[in-house]
Scaffold this motif. Sequence first.
Motif: not given
Length: 508
Positions: A97-104, A124-129, A141-152
Amino acid sequence: MSDDYLVRIGKLIRDARQHRGWTQTQLAEALGTSQSAVNRIERGNQNISLEMIARIGEALDSEIVSLGYAGPMHLRVVGRRRLSGSIDVKTSKNACVALLCGSLLNKGRTVLRRVARIEEVFRLLEVLNSIGVRTRWINDGVDLEIVPPAELDLDGMDAEAARRTRSIIMFLGPLLHRMDRFRLPYAGGCDLGTRTIEPHMIALRRFGLDITATEGIYHAEVTRTAPDRPIVLTERGDTVTENALLAAARHDGVTVIRNASSNYMVQDLCFFLEALGVRVDGVGTTTLTVHGVPTIDVDVDYSPSEDPVEAMSLLAAAVVTESELTIRRVPIEFLEIELAVLEEMGLDHDRSAEYAADNGRTRLIDLTVRPSKLEAPIDKIHPMPFPGLNIDNVPFFAAIAAVAQGKTLIHDWVYDNRAIYLTDLNRLGGRLQLLDPHRVLVEGPTRWRAAEMMCPPALRPAVVVLLAMMAAEGTSVLRNVYVINRGYEDLAERLNSVGAQIEIFRDI
């Protein structure tokens, strides 16, 4: 809804309310209704909408009914079955969960390996999405890919999902670099008593973050400043340290954080920040020096380490069921004190040679536990910041002490309510005496007996109750186990793979 459904739903609501320690009047106040209305609902004498059920579940932090499913998940446990074979420890819930927040922090693509598929991560994924971050499970389904938008899009945030996780508080550190003004719902999570966010505020004010709280919302204003001296944390907490690290990571300069936690999830976050190009000196100590960078735009691939608290859970499962079990991929650095205490109590076990976790830094072993004749420890069991006995491992000593000869004093000084929940073991034959909200006296050995009961609203005590049911003669039922699913992936199925007999079922 039929009268039968109303009665069954009412009973679930009553049990959830009582486990939270609320009166009908307190629940009524949270819902903006009357005590008599709550009384009618709990007796099954009032029609109730799905919207109201959802509101009650949110107020009690309990999954009364899962829309789209047959109802809340329960476990039926056939006890007195010996475990055998081997079981792997999964990656750390708290690190993930810390790394998910850190991905921002990162404008690039982040891949996290073997992420725990647990409710806390899903929230947290629901919040990020909802704020525009694209996430997808890859590699079967083992690993998770995270790609941020230009603007949140913070105005689009899924507030209900955010309120169901305390981890949302760790959005503050990354967001203060991206937004001049933003809002976050109050942090939720386990019901562990009063826990303020003031230590977070003290640390983050040094970066120019100002928070006001009104009507369930944190209102944040940012006037970016540079810390002019070391940041001294008023609490050596894990999430407080992580928030300070996340804030320091994109501060264009050097930040010194003192009285920092050096616990496992903090170390994993430091290793992740290094993969992002942020140098962190002092990892594993209480003084961290962060060499921040103003912009982070890299494609990063990181593997969080294994969870020492899950390892302790599996160790406790072997002890209370008097089993021989090999627990593989145990992060030994974060269990050394616990094992030292257990050795003094008489635990019979073997350890393999150490080897490296996938992050290349954390030390792992394979641990084999055998049936042991345990004696109560001379000294009390109490947590301390790392490298002391882990705060989250304290509840498991209640179950272990219950099968040891003699009396054990457990002092859980950190949380207001958690020791109270441990007394649920008395319904399964335990002899636990609550001395005050923080201290419980456990007398063993215990002849466990089966029972049907509601899951405590705190993660670790809930798992402790499940382990006692596994040791009890007969068939037990543990109702509404959402809180366990917040922190453990497929726990019942994995315990079944080594000899337990636990059935998942729903009744609405």
